[in-house]
Each structure stands twice: as C-alpha cells, then as structure tokens.
Design an enzyme around this catalytic site. Structure first.
Site, PDB file in Angstrom:
ATOM      1  N   SER A 144       0.837  -1.200   0.000  1.00  0.00           N
ATOM      2  CA  SER A 144       0.000   0.000   0.000  1.00  0.00           C
ATOM      3  C   SER A 144       0.867   1.243   0.000  1.00  0.00           C
ATOM      4  CB  SER A 144      -0.898   0.018   1.244  1.00  0.00           C
ATOM      5  OG  SER A 144      -1.526   1.275   1.413  1.00  0.00           O
ATOM      6  N   TYR A 157      -4.116  -2.362   9.360  1.00  0.00           N
ATOM      7  CA  TYR A 157      -3.818  -2.323   7.926  1.00  0.00           C
ATOM      8  C   TYR A 157      -2.408  -1.807   7.666  1.00  0.00           C
ATOM      9  CZ  TYR A 157      -4.392  -1.403   2.948  1.00  0.00           C
ATOM     10  OH  TYR A 157      -4.231  -1.393   1.578  1.00  0.00           O
ATOM     11  N   LYS A 161       0.793  -3.924   6.057  1.00  0.00           N
ATOM     12  CA  LYS A 161       1.384  -3.559   4.766  1.00  0.00           C
ATOM     13  C   LYS A 161       2.864  -3.184   4.899  1.00  0.00           C
ATOM     14  CE  LYS A 161      -2.260  -4.333   2.280  1.00  0.00           C
ATOM     15  NZ  LYS A 161      -2.280  -5.461   1.312  1.00  0.00           N
TER      16      LYS A 161
END
EC number: 1.1.1.-
Length: 259
Positions: A144, A157, A161
């Site tokens: 990401s 998240y 990532k």
C-alpha cells in the site's frame, strides 16, 4: 486479445490470490490476455468460477491464512501446468474503520495481519519452494502507498502492509541467489464502481488532476513486475500513487505561488 508481439507473459504460469474481485480480478484478466496460464485462488468460489469460465483458467479454493490451502494452490499450479513462474500475493482486507489506537481491537489487528501479512508470507514461502529448483520466477505482493506516507490509516492495515514491504525486501535478498525476483506494488486509493464517478472522491484522492487510480492501473504495474521487462528489478516497492506519497497536503506552497 493482445497480439503475439505484445503478449508479455506468453508461456508463463501465474497464481493469483484474491483474484475473484478487485485488483486480483483485473490482474487475472490482464495476465490471461498477455498469454499466461492463470490459477485463481480465492475464498469467493462463485465469483472465481465465473471468471475462470470467462478466461479458461483454473480455480482453487484458498484461504491464505491456512498454510495447507496455500500449499495446495501452489501444488495445483505445478500439477496442472508443470511449473509456476509468477506468484501474485494479492488477497487482503482493510479491517474495521477504526483510526485511533485506543479504539483498535486486538482481534481485528490479528485478523488483518493474518490475511495481509501471514498470507503473503505463506504465498512467498511456497512459491519459492517450487521456483528455486527452476532458478527463476517472479513473486509480487500487494502492499500500500500508506507505507510511504502516514495518513491516518487504521493500525492493523498499515502494520500489515509495512510488514509486506519488509518481507519483500528480505525475500529479495535471499531469492536473488536463486534467480528469483521479489517485489511489491503499492497502490493508493483505488476507485470502485460506486466512487469512480464522484468528483469529490476523485479530487480528494488524486494528486494527478484528471486521473483516478483504478484496479486496472494496479494490474498493469503488476504485469510489468511479472514480465521479463523487469528482469533486473528486485526488492522494489513500486508506488502507484500519482505522487501522493511525496506531497505534503498541509503545506503545498505551489498553490500559493504566482504562475
């Protein structure tokens, strides 16, 4: 159908996790158009089977948090097509929309890390297992753009990532000795059918005015990393963010300058 000259994955075999929708589906369709034999690995059986019907591809049910499922998916690619050239670790989830660490539940943190990071670890591990004897291959993971610029991203998240980027670089060092390239692609906000026509969304999530990132754009980046055109690219985190990660939205002096 791409012409023979432009079929950049002719003769290659690709396994894509999370390929029943979104970026994974776009990659499956693009890779297939460029001549690859594609194995779709997902937990969304019905959606995946419909795509396989369109592409003439192979489907295997795969929960990327389970090592047996990932190992089986890799073995299916090899038993069906004789080899594995490309592994695209794409399956991922965003988790609960909680942005403060005090509101983040440990259960959600573990769930997101299991899918986003453990899934990439297992995919990389088992792809390497079958690629090492052939001394070639390309392993790609979806990370990401949030790994390059902190921007109020949920903790599960962003941590998962960042882990993908670290895993990618470490694996690239090890796998380089076996002729295997390991990279990741880091997209920014990807427009969905619900948001791609929303002017506010397009303006908010784009530094390149008039351009909106789509799943197809991310698939094109993955295609480059999968193809022989990137034969000397390894350990790279390919940002597909329109320059957002290098821009300070709170201090954009260019908007204040005279032309």
């Amino acid at each position: 159908m791409a012409s023979t000259v432009l079929r950049r994955l002719e003769g290659k075999v690709a396994l894509i996790t999370g390929a029943a929708s979104g970026i994974g589906e776009s990659a499956a369709r693009l890779f297939s158009r460029h001549g690859a034999k594609v194995v779709i690995a997902d937990i969304q059986d019905e959606l995946a089977l419909n795509i396989c019907k369109d592409l003439g591809s192979t489907f295997v049910h795969c929960d990327v948090t389970k090592e047996f499922d990932v190992e089986t998916a890799v073995n299916t690619a090899v038993s069906t097509y004789g080899k594995l050239d490309i592994m695209l670790n794409n399956a991922g989830i965003s988790g609960a929309p909680k942005y403060k660490i005090s509101n983040t539940q440990l259960s959600d943190f573990k769930r997101v890390v299991d899918v986003n990071l453990v899934g990439v670890f297992l995919g990389t591990k088992h792809a390497a297992r079958v690629m090492i004897p052939n001394r070639s291959g390309s392993i790609i993971s979806t990370a990401s753009a949030a790994t390059a610029a902190a921007a109020g991203t949920p903790y599960p998240y962003i941590c998962s990532k960042h882990g993908v980027v670290g895993l990618t670089r470490n694996a690239a060092v090890e796998m380089g000795g076996h002729g295997i390239r390991v990279n990741c692609v880091s997209p920014y906000y990807v427009a969905t059918p619900m948001t791609r026509d929303d002017d506010w969304i397009q303006g908010c999530f784009s530094n390149l005015k008039g351009a909106v990132l789509t799943a197809e754009d991310v698939a094109e980046a993955a295609l480059y990393l999968a193809s022989d055109e990137s034969k000397y690219v390894s350990g790279h985190n390919l940002l597909v963010d329109g320059g957002v990660s290098i821009m300070n939205q709170g201090c954009n002096m260019f908007d204040l300058m005279d032309s």
